[in-house]
Write a protein that holds these residues in place. Structure first.
Motif, short mmCIF file in Angstrom:
data_model
loop_
_atom_site.label_atom_id
_atom_site.label_comp_id
_atom_site.label_asym_id
_atom_site.label_seq_id
_atom_site.Cartn_x
_atom_site.Cartn_y
_atom_site.Cartn_z
N LEU A 114 0.83 -1.21 0.00
CA LEU A 114 0.00 0.00 0.00
C LEU A 114 0.86 1.26 0.00
O LEU A 114 0.57 2.22 -0.73
CB LEU A 114 -0.95 -0.01 1.19
N TYR A 161 -10.94 3.01 0.36
CA TYR A 161 -10.16 2.76 1.58
C TYR A 161 -11.03 2.41 2.78
O TYR A 161 -10.68 1.57 3.59
CB TYR A 161 -9.27 3.97 1.91
N ASP A 162 -12.19 3.04 2.90
CA ASP A 162 -13.04 2.84 4.08
C ASP A 162 -14.10 1.75 3.89
O ASP A 162 -14.94 1.54 4.75
CB ASP A 162 -13.69 4.14 4.51
N ASN A 201 -7.65 -0.22 -0.37
CA ASN A 201 -7.17 -0.85 0.84
C ASN A 201 -7.04 -2.35 0.61
O ASN A 201 -7.73 -2.93 -0.23
CB ASN A 201 -8.12 -0.58 2.01
N ASP A 228 -8.42 6.03 -3.59
CA ASP A 228 -7.60 5.30 -2.62
C ASP A 228 -8.17 3.89 -2.51
O ASP A 228 -9.34 3.66 -2.80
CB ASP A 228 -7.54 5.98 -1.26
N TYR A 266 -1.25 3.85 -1.71
CA TYR A 266 -2.63 3.49 -1.40
C TYR A 266 -3.54 3.60 -2.64
O TYR A 266 -4.72 3.84 -2.54
CB TYR A 266 -3.18 4.31 -0.24
#
Length: 144
Positions: free
Chosen positions: A16, A104-105, A90, A88, A21
């Motif tokens: 990452l 990402y979230d 993850n 972004d 990221y």
């Protein structure tokens, strides 16, 4: 081009961080395959347990590296959302599964139809910065 195997949280963090990221990147191409096939005599051949695999090519607006390829082996779930610009992404390890998502979230069990995500048993990556531009790397489109 040597593959880097992701084995745990330290490797996840390295990937990452190395690719920022996935900030300002895009999913350019993907290909999926497995070991199932039908023989010429029309008999069915089965895989070995890690049947579904996906390779994905990402490019980004930064150097070192500017493009990477991810290889997901033993894919258990895959959802293609609104593939395109990635702000972004993850990658997490949960219950022995690697989970990659282009938000990402994003969390498993979220019902976000616009998010692309993959659950797999193994993940590898490699720097393919020399694969920038519009050229297709996973095969040409044909009209036949």
């Amino acid at each position: 081009m040597e593959w880097n195997e992701v084995e745990g949280v330290e490797d996840i963090n390295k990937l990452l961080k190395t690719f920022g990221y996935f900030h300002d990147s895009c999913l350019k191409e993907l290909v999926m395959w497995n070991d199932f096939h039908v023989q010429k005599d029309l008999s069915m051949a089965f895989g070995d347990g890690l049947d579904n695999n996906i390779k994905m090519l990402f490019q980004r607006q930064f150097n070192d590296p500017s493009a990477i390829e991810l290889l997901f082996e033993g894919v258990k779930e895959f959802h293609l959302g609104d593939a395109g610009l990635i702000l972004d992404a993850n990658l997490i390890l949960q219950d022995g599964m690697f989970i990659w998502a282009d938000a990402y979230d994003w969390k498993p069990n979220d019902n976000a139809e616009d998010v692309t995500w993959i659950f797999s048993m193994k993940v590898k990556w490699r720097d393919v910065s020399h694969w920038m531009g519009d050229e297709r790397r996973y095969g040409e489109l044909t009209e036949s």
